[in-house]
Design a protein around this motif. Sequence first.
Motif, PDB file in Angstrom:
ATOM      1  N   LEU A  32       0.985  -1.142   0.076  1.00 22.16           N
ATOM      2  CA  LEU A  32      -0.192  -0.043   0.138  1.00 22.16           C
ATOM      3  C   LEU A  32       0.780   1.099   0.051  1.00 22.16           C
ATOM      4  N   VAL A  33       0.646   2.248  -0.869  1.00 23.71           N
ATOM      5  CA  VAL A  33       1.500   3.488  -0.932  1.00 23.71           C
ATOM      6  C   VAL A  33       0.649   4.552  -1.001  1.00 23.71           C
ATOM      7  N   VAL A  34       0.948   5.496  -0.050  1.00 25.00           N
ATOM      8  CA  VAL A  34       0.258   6.772   0.230  1.00 25.00           C
ATOM      9  C   VAL A  34       1.229   7.855  -0.579  1.00 25.00           C
ATOM     10  N   VAL A  35       0.619   8.587  -1.627  1.00 29.95           N
ATOM     11  CA  VAL A  35       1.384   9.551  -2.403  1.00 29.95           C
ATOM     12  C   VAL A  35       0.880  10.989  -1.711  1.00 29.95           C
ATOM     13  N   THR A  36       2.148  11.682  -1.291  1.00 26.92           N
ATOM     14  CA  THR A  36       1.815  12.910  -0.603  1.00 26.92           C
ATOM     15  C   THR A  36       2.398  14.016  -1.578  1.00 26.92           C
ATOM     16  N   CYS A  37       1.906  15.265  -1.541  1.00 27.60           N
ATOM     17  CA  CYS A  37       2.533  16.337  -2.324  1.00 27.60           C
ATOM     18  C   CYS A  37       2.655  17.351  -1.086  1.00 27.60           C
ATOM     19  N   GLY A  38       3.849  17.856  -1.026  1.00 25.78           N
ATOM     20  CA  GLY A  38       4.170  18.747   0.122  1.00 25.78           C
ATOM     21  C   GLY A  38       3.766  18.145   1.583  1.00 25.78           C
ATOM     22  N   PRO A  41      -1.630  14.165   2.054  1.00 17.60           N
ATOM     23  CA  PRO A  41      -1.882  13.038   1.086  1.00 17.60           C
ATOM     24  C   PRO A  41      -2.703  13.398  -0.235  1.00 17.60           C
ATOM     25  N   THR A  42      -2.226  12.705  -1.174  1.00 17.01           N
ATOM     26  CA  THR A  42      -2.818  13.240  -2.600  1.00 17.01           C
ATOM     27  C   THR A  42      -3.855  11.853  -2.856  1.00 17.01           C
ATOM     28  N   CYS A  43      -3.068  10.779  -2.888  1.00 12.48           N
ATOM     29  CA  CYS A  43      -3.602   9.421  -3.352  1.00 12.48           C
ATOM     30  C   CYS A  43      -3.132   8.445  -2.854  1.00 12.48           C
ATOM     31  N   THR A  44      -3.880   7.311  -2.859  1.00  9.12           N
ATOM     32  CA  THR A  44      -3.224   5.916  -2.563  1.00  9.12           C
ATOM     33  C   THR A  44      -3.388   5.100  -3.579  1.00  9.12           C
ATOM     34  N   VAL A  45      -2.171   4.146  -3.256  1.00  9.16           N
ATOM     35  CA  VAL A  45      -1.893   3.101  -4.514  1.00  9.16           C
ATOM     36  C   VAL A  45      -1.914   1.684  -3.923  1.00  9.16           C
ATOM     37  N   HIS A  46      -2.850   0.788  -4.505  1.00 12.26           N
ATOM     38  CA  HIS A  46      -2.525  -0.523  -3.999  1.00 12.26           C
ATOM     39  C   HIS A  46      -1.754  -1.267  -4.962  1.00 12.26           C
ATOM     40  N   ILE A  47      -0.490  -2.160  -4.806  1.00 13.82           N
ATOM     41  CA  ILE A  47       0.143  -2.694  -5.962  1.00 13.82           C
ATOM     42  C   ILE A  47      -0.598  -4.164  -6.000  1.00 13.82           C
ATOM     43  N   ASP A  48      -1.419  -4.431  -7.149  1.00 14.02           N
ATOM     44  CA  ASP A  48      -2.392  -5.512  -7.094  1.00 14.02           C
ATOM     45  C   ASP A  48      -1.829  -6.669  -7.300  1.00 14.02           C
ATOM     46  N   SER A  49      -0.754  -6.630  -8.741  1.00 15.80           N
ATOM     47  CA  SER A  49       0.224  -7.587  -9.010  1.00 15.80           C
ATOM     48  C   SER A  49       1.253  -7.142  -9.693  1.00 15.80           C
ATOM     49  N   GLU A  50       2.267  -7.937 -10.089  1.00 20.07           N
ATOM     50  CA  GLU A  50       3.332  -7.000 -10.589  1.00 20.07           C
ATOM     51  C   GLU A  50       3.285  -5.975 -11.629  1.00 20.07           C
ATOM     52  N   SER A  68       9.596   6.922   2.241  1.00 20.26           N
ATOM     53  CA  SER A  68       9.750   6.174   3.826  1.00 20.26           C
ATOM     54  C   SER A  68       8.716   5.126   3.836  1.00 20.26           C
ATOM     55  N   PHE A  69       9.101   4.635   5.184  1.00 14.85           N
ATOM     56  CA  PHE A  69       8.035   3.752   5.407  1.00 14.85           C
ATOM     57  C   PHE A  69       7.491   3.962   6.718  1.00 14.85           C
ATOM     58  N   GLY A  70       6.078   3.566   7.083  1.00  9.15           N
ATOM     59  CA  GLY A  70       5.694   4.183   8.060  1.00  9.15           C
ATOM     60  C   GLY A  70       4.065   3.166   8.457  1.00  9.15           C
ATOM     61  N   VAL A  84      -1.364  -0.480   9.775  1.00  8.46           N
ATOM     62  CA  VAL A  84      -1.208  -0.952   8.531  1.00  8.46           C
ATOM     63  C   VAL A  84       0.262  -0.575   7.962  1.00  8.46           C
ATOM     64  N   PRO A  85       1.137  -1.274   7.599  1.00  6.78           N
ATOM     65  CA  PRO A  85       2.172  -0.771   7.002  1.00  6.78           C
ATOM     66  C   PRO A  85       1.987  -0.103   5.490  1.00  6.78           C
ATOM     67  N   VAL A  86       2.717   0.888   5.445  1.00  4.60           N
ATOM     68  CA  VAL A  86       2.444   1.625   4.263  1.00  4.60           C
ATOM     69  C   VAL A  86       3.908   2.330   3.694  1.00  4.60           C
ATOM     70  N   ARG A  87       3.917   2.586   2.693  1.00  6.80           N
ATOM     71  CA  ARG A  87       5.025   3.318   1.841  1.00  6.80           C
ATOM     72  C   ARG A  87       4.500   4.617   1.595  1.00  6.80           C
TER      73      ARG A  87
END
Length: 91
Positions: A32-38, A41-50, A68-70, A84-87
């Motif tokens: 699970l990735v949280v994309v931030t700008c400044g 939080p701007t959007c989240t991305v879940h990596i479904d498959s490769e 970073s990880f958190g 929940v772990p997130v990048r």
Amino acid sequence: MFETDPNMGADLVRREMTVREFLESATAVGELVVVTCGGWPTCTVHIDSEDYFRMPADIAHRKVLNSSFGSIKVTTREPLPMDVPVRFVDC
């Protein structure tokens, strides 16, 4: 975010990466990735498959500043939220 090319020997080349390039090369399936700008939080991305994920095009082409990880708190059916772990990727 900069990537160092180890194939360049003593003349290491650093290049900027877009959010899409970074996620394609640095994430794992199920992440699970949280994309931030400044820092916001701007959007989240879940990596479904490769290398399979969706995000807005304007965010995908932004340059990555750092990563970073958190963790984030997620509400479940249980009485307490769980961590929940997130990048985090800032662009």
